[in-house]
Design a protein around this motif. Structure first.
Motif, PDB file in Angstrom:
ATOM      1  N   ASP A   1       0.847  -1.190   0.000  1.00 33.45           N
ATOM      2  CA  ASP A   1       0.000   0.000   0.000  1.00 33.45           C
ATOM      3  C   ASP A   1       0.880   1.238   0.000  1.00 33.45           C
ATOM      4  OD1 ASP A   1      -2.933  -0.198   0.046  1.00 33.45           O
ATOM      5  OD2 ASP A   1      -2.613  -1.537   1.727  1.00 33.45           O
ATOM      6  N   MET A   2       0.404   2.270  -0.669  1.00 31.38           N
ATOM      7  CA  MET A   2       1.082   3.555  -0.680  1.00 31.38           C
ATOM      8  C   MET A   2       0.136   4.610  -0.124  1.00 31.38           C
ATOM      9  SD  MET A   2       2.637   5.641  -3.960  1.00 31.38           S
ATOM     10  CE  MET A   2       3.600   4.203  -4.449  1.00 31.38           C
ATOM     11  N   LEU A   3       0.621   5.434   0.807  1.00 29.61           N
ATOM     12  CA  LEU A   3      -0.173   6.507   1.391  1.00 29.61           C
ATOM     13  C   LEU A   3       0.501   7.830   1.071  1.00 29.61           C
ATOM     14  CD1 LEU A   3      -0.819   3.881   3.181  1.00 29.61           C
ATOM     15  CD2 LEU A   3      -1.633   5.504   4.881  1.00 29.61           C
ATOM     16  N   VAL A   4      -0.244   8.733   0.455  1.00 32.14           N
ATOM     17  CA  VAL A   4       0.285  10.019   0.009  1.00 32.14           C
ATOM     18  C   VAL A   4      -0.386  11.131   0.803  1.00 32.14           C
ATOM     19  CG1 VAL A   4       0.584  11.565  -1.970  1.00 32.14           C
ATOM     20  CG2 VAL A   4       0.663   9.076  -2.301  1.00 32.14           C
ATOM     21  N   ALA A   5       0.413  12.046   1.332  1.00 33.15           N
ATOM     22  CA  ALA A   5      -0.121  13.170   2.101  1.00 33.15           C
ATOM     23  C   ALA A   5      -1.079  13.982   1.243  1.00 33.15           C
ATOM     24  CB  ALA A   5       1.014  14.062   2.599  1.00 33.15           C
ATOM     25  N   GLY A   6      -2.226  14.339   1.822  1.00 27.67           N
ATOM     26  CA  GLY A   6      -3.227  15.104   1.101  1.00 27.67           C
ATOM     27  C   GLY A   6      -4.149  14.256   0.254  1.00 27.67           C
ATOM     28  N   ARG A   7      -3.801  12.975   0.097  1.00 27.37           N
ATOM     29  CA  ARG A   7      -4.624  12.058  -0.682  1.00 27.37           C
ATOM     30  C   ARG A   7      -5.211  10.960   0.202  1.00 27.37           C
ATOM     31  NH1 ARG A   7      -7.812  12.485  -4.847  1.00 27.37           N
ATOM     32  NH2 ARG A   7      -8.014  10.587  -6.087  1.00 27.37           N
ATOM     33  N   HIS A   8      -4.342  10.298   0.953  1.00 28.76           N
ATOM     34  CA  HIS A   8      -4.761   9.219   1.832  1.00 28.76           C
ATOM     35  C   HIS A   8      -4.817   9.636   3.292  1.00 28.76           C
ATOM     36  CE1 HIS A   8      -2.899   7.280  -1.729  1.00 28.76           C
ATOM     37  NE2 HIS A   8      -3.938   6.481  -1.626  1.00 28.76           N
ATOM     38  N   PHE A   9      -4.187  10.714   3.635  1.00 29.73           N
ATOM     39  CA  PHE A   9      -4.236  11.233   5.000  1.00 29.73           C
ATOM     40  C   PHE A   9      -4.035  12.748   4.948  1.00 29.73           C
ATOM     41  CE2 PHE A   9       0.145   9.929   4.189  1.00 29.73           C
ATOM     42  CZ  PHE A   9       0.898  11.022   4.622  1.00 29.73           C
ATOM     43  N   PHE A  10      -4.566  13.419   5.958  1.00 32.53           N
ATOM     44  CA  PHE A  10      -4.437  14.865   6.023  1.00 32.53           C
ATOM     45  C   PHE A  10      -2.972  15.233   6.259  1.00 32.53           C
ATOM     46  CE2 PHE A  10      -8.895  14.130   7.070  1.00 32.53           C
ATOM     47  CZ  PHE A  10      -9.517  15.077   6.258  1.00 32.53           C
ATOM     48  N   ALA A  11      -2.530  16.286   5.584  1.00 35.48           N
ATOM     49  CA  ALA A  11      -1.117  16.659   5.629  1.00 35.48           C
ATOM     50  C   ALA A  11      -0.640  16.969   7.046  1.00 35.48           C
ATOM     51  CB  ALA A  11      -0.859  17.845   4.704  1.00 35.48           C
ATOM     52  N   ASP A  12      -1.559  17.405   7.914  1.00 36.09           N
ATOM     53  CA  ASP A  12      -1.175  17.739   9.294  1.00 36.09           C
ATOM     54  C   ASP A  12      -1.471  16.585  10.261  1.00 36.09           C
ATOM     55  OD1 ASP A  12      -3.926  17.835   9.231  1.00 36.09           O
ATOM     56  OD2 ASP A  12      -4.097  19.770  10.263  1.00 36.09           O
ATOM     57  N   ALA A  13      -1.585  15.378   9.741  1.00 34.19           N
ATOM     58  CA  ALA A  13      -1.909  14.217  10.584  1.00 34.19           C
ATOM     59  C   ALA A  13      -0.872  14.038  11.680  1.00 34.19           C
ATOM     60  CB  ALA A  13      -1.981  12.952   9.729  1.00 34.19           C
ATOM     61  N   ASP A  14      -1.348  13.634  12.857  1.00 38.75           N
ATOM     62  CA  ASP A  14      -0.449  13.340  13.968  1.00 38.75           C
ATOM     63  C   ASP A  14       0.499  12.219  13.553  1.00 38.75           C
ATOM     64  OD1 ASP A  14      -0.114  11.256  16.419  1.00 38.75           O
ATOM     65  OD2 ASP A  14      -0.004  13.327  17.143  1.00 38.75           O
ATOM     66  N   PRO A  15       1.821  12.427  13.617  1.00 38.15           N
ATOM     67  CA  PRO A  15       2.748  11.422  13.088  1.00 38.15           C
ATOM     68  C   PRO A  15       2.720  10.089  13.816  1.00 38.15           C
ATOM     69  CG  PRO A  15       3.935  13.185  14.225  1.00 38.15           C
ATOM     70  CD  PRO A  15       2.515  13.641  14.085  1.00 38.15           C
ATOM     71  N   GLU A  16       2.464  10.097  15.134  1.00 36.81           N
ATOM     72  CA  GLU A  16       2.408   8.822  15.846  1.00 36.81           C
ATOM     73  C   GLU A  16       1.199   8.010  15.400  1.00 36.81           C
ATOM     74  OE1 GLU A  16       2.692   6.997  20.393  1.00 36.81           O
ATOM     75  OE2 GLU A  16       2.960   9.145  20.030  1.00 36.81           O
ATOM     76  N   ARG A  17       0.067   8.669  15.246  1.00 43.33           N
ATOM     77  CA  ARG A  17      -1.120   7.967  14.735  1.00 43.33           C
ATOM     78  C   ARG A  17      -0.898   7.522  13.295  1.00 43.33           C
ATOM     79  NH1 ARG A  17      -6.720  10.813  16.910  1.00 43.33           N
ATOM     80  NH2 ARG A  17      -6.343  10.466  19.141  1.00 43.33           N
ATOM     81  N   LEU A  18      -0.185   8.342  12.524  1.00 44.88           N
ATOM     82  CA  LEU A  18       0.074   7.995  11.129  1.00 44.88           C
ATOM     83  C   LEU A  18       0.960   6.751  11.041  1.00 44.88           C
ATOM     84  CD1 LEU A  18      -0.314   8.727   8.165  1.00 44.88           C
ATOM     85  CD2 LEU A  18       1.670  10.248   8.355  1.00 44.88           C
TER      86      LEU A  18
END
Length: 324
Positions: A45-62
């Motif tokens: 799987d590939m996750l791209v900021a702004g596409r699959h997760f919000f750019a300001d997502a909490d990094p530990e949760r990410l």
């Protein structure tokens, strides 16, 4: 800090004995052995900021989420995870972000005893790519192509909570603060149903995890198994938080919202007692939501029925990375 310092500091665990690999991070390739009588299950799987997760997502949760969504793919196959690789594109080296990200990543990896055995890093827009592998007894994997006519259709838990979080964050809906936080947990910290997936594999025929929404994901089973499905809308379990949304958005969230990562699977009617017992044993509110039917030329693959048995048409479908 250069690329190799980054890997050594945040993604190498030199004093950790490998349980599921013969050789891990540090060489040109990792080495591992597949257990006798098992097949190797591999997903990416590939996750791209702004596409699959919000750019300001909490990094530990990410860090948790990017591994969880891959583990969920193995859960849908009935596989036990063993190792994964991680490739990161980073706009810059942010040590606080990396420390939190790796903390969330390894907390989930340790929970499921899975090894990080390699990967790559480069500079670029924030992108996280994971390849994951596991083992499944030979011939026992749940496949999308194995659904049978008259199979029950099940989901492992309530749907729509993650979609409600997205609706709130993007301004499509307004949720009370406490409810929004509960939905955020569903979006940011999905729980892969690994143990349950392995438990139901002897009884289920076909399975997948709900990543792009029930309506869209069910089509994959229909297409691979050359069948259609009838879904009883009232039987599809809703996240409790959806009661705070307008009715139309409630339906959209539970029928087409993504990021729930619950399992959707089919099983013969004779397996109902076993599946209900396994769900109770694992503390899951699994629910029977429909049935596999033959596919006629003029009928849709996925039919949603109301309480009177009438077919209902909706304008929404599952998430499409090149359309949504």
């Amino acid at each position: 800090m250069n690329e190799f310092d980054l890997i050594a500091k945040y993604f190498t665990r030199p004093n950790r004995a490998l349980k599921n690999a013969d050789l891990g991070v540090g060489d040109d390739a990792a080495l591992m052995t597949v257990s006798a009588g098992h097949q190797l299950a591999v997903s990416a799987d590939m996750l791209v900021a702004g596409r699959h997760f919000f750019a300001d997502a909490d990094p530990e949760r990410l860090g948790h989420k990017c591994l969880a969504v891959n583990l969920s793919d193995l859960a849908a196959m009935g596989a036990k995870p063993t190792w994964f690789t991680l490739s990161l594109a980073l706009p810059s080296i942010d040590e606080a972000w990396l420390a939190a990200f790796s903390r969330g990543l390894f907390a989930l990896a340790d929970q499921h005893e899975i090894e990080l055995v390699g990967g790559d890093t480069t500079r670029g827009p924030l992108t996280i790519a994971i390849q994951i592998a596991g083992e499944v007894p030979t011939g026992q994997a749940m496949l999308r192509s194995h659904a049978q006519i008259d199979d029950d259709i099940w989901v492992s838990g309530p749907l729509g909570g993650a979609a409600a979080a997205v609706m709130h964050r993007t301004g499509r809906a307004q949720l009370p603060a406490e409810i929004a936080q509960q939905c955020d947990l569903r979006l940011d910290l999905p729980q892969p149903r690994l143990v349950f997936g392995q438990a139901i594999a002897p009884f289920a025929n076909a399975a997948l995890d709900i990543s792009d929404g029930l309506a869209g994901d069910l089509r994959h089973i229909c297409q691979r198994s050359q069948c259609a499905v009838q879904i009883w809308i009232a039987s599809v379990p809703s996240a409790a938080q959806l009661l705070h949304l307008p009715h139309e958005l409630q339906l959209e969230a539970k029928l087409a919202g993504g990021d729930d990562y619950e399992l959707c699977f089919t099983a013969p009617q004779s397996a109902r007692t076993n599946i209900e017992a396994l769900a109770q044993e694992h503390g899951l509110a699994a629910q029977r939501i429909g049935v596999i039917i033959p596919h006629g030329d003029s009928q849709p693959l996925v039919q949603f029925l109301d309480t009177t048995g009438q077919s209902m048409q909706f304008g929404f479908g599952g998430f499409d990375h090149f359309k949504n």
